[in-house]
Scaffold this active site. Sequence first.
Site, mmCIF file in Angstrom:
data_model
loop_
_atom_site.group_PDB
_atom_site.id
_atom_site.type_symbol
_atom_site.label_atom_id
_atom_site.label_comp_id
_atom_site.label_asym_id
_atom_site.label_seq_id
_atom_site.Cartn_x
_atom_site.Cartn_y
_atom_site.Cartn_z
ATOM 1 N N MET A 43 -41.239 7.885 14.880
ATOM 2 C CA MET A 43 -41.921 6.582 14.852
ATOM 3 C C MET A 43 -41.632 5.916 13.501
ATOM 4 S SD MET A 43 -45.943 5.617 15.370
ATOM 5 C CE MET A 43 -46.364 6.194 13.711
ATOM 6 N N PRO A 44 -40.406 5.369 13.349
ATOM 7 C CA PRO A 44 -40.068 4.749 12.066
ATOM 8 C C PRO A 44 -40.999 3.567 11.778
ATOM 9 C CG PRO A 44 -38.122 4.987 13.475
ATOM 10 C CD PRO A 44 -39.320 5.276 14.323
ATOM 11 N N HIS A 45 -41.484 3.516 10.559
ATOM 12 C CA HIS A 45 -42.314 2.379 10.145
ATOM 13 C C HIS A 45 -42.386 2.352 8.627
ATOM 14 C CE1 HIS A 45 -45.146 5.769 10.266
ATOM 15 N NE2 HIS A 45 -45.847 5.136 9.335
ATOM 16 N N ALA A 46 -42.795 1.218 8.109
ATOM 17 C CA ALA A 46 -43.017 1.081 6.669
ATOM 18 C C ALA A 46 -44.228 0.169 6.487
ATOM 19 C CB ALA A 46 -41.784 0.506 5.979
ATOM 20 N N ASN A 70 -38.638 5.114 2.398
ATOM 21 C CA ASN A 70 -39.757 6.011 2.714
ATOM 22 C C ASN A 70 -39.286 7.437 2.964
ATOM 23 O OD1 ASN A 70 -42.136 4.646 2.617
ATOM 24 N ND2 ASN A 70 -42.272 4.236 4.817
#
Lengths: 86, 151
Positions: B66-69, B50
């Site tokens: 705010m790491p997310h996938a 990402n």
Amino acid sequence: MHSETFVFTDEAGLHTRPAASLVQLARTLKAEILLQRAGKSAPATNLIKLMGLGIVQGDEVTILAEGEDAADAVRQVRELFGVTHG
Amino acid sequence: MKLRDSLVQHNSIVLQGHANTWQEAVALGTQRLETAGVVTPAYYDAILANVAELGPYFLLAPGLAMPHARPEYGVLQNGFALVTLKEPVRFGHADNDPVDLLITLAAVDARAHNEVGLMQVITLFDQADSFEQLRACRTVDDVLRVLDQTH
């Protein structure tokens, strides 16, 4: 003061990525821009406040801009959200 | 799922962690979530992909990531991880580097992501005090006290 109200169409709501894109755009514009939903407003330069509006698909959202090039600022924000007509 | 409950149940709080790079900082959180069965290793890879594609857009404020996938990249259940770093790392973001607070968010679908996950993170960090309070935490109980004050 220039303003425009539109219906938010993205099915994912105002999630992190488009909100971050708005912040980036707002930082390049001279006008002060606010986004408003259900009587709550947030500066377009503040990602946390923007996401705190809790905008979901179908919400009526108002773009408010004041200052230099305000009309153009409203147009650019509208285009960022893919709203093609006013 | 509540942020507080996930952090306790998934043992996913890392305080004063050490990371040489932003990738290592992200891994501190995702590894806890992998151990707890919240995500598969694919989730970490998806977060890095990402950033490679879109840039570090999930830096929400100065110092905060705010790491997310997406849910389909290995999310098994809803959960959060909270990481604070002793030394901050840089993601290459114009405004919000350097980062020493990370909240990893994993959600099984878009609705859980927005309505359950995201809003809890936003509510927490909409209060400016939360940044310094979390940085000062040295024990899990310290973190839970901060979270219990702010909701």
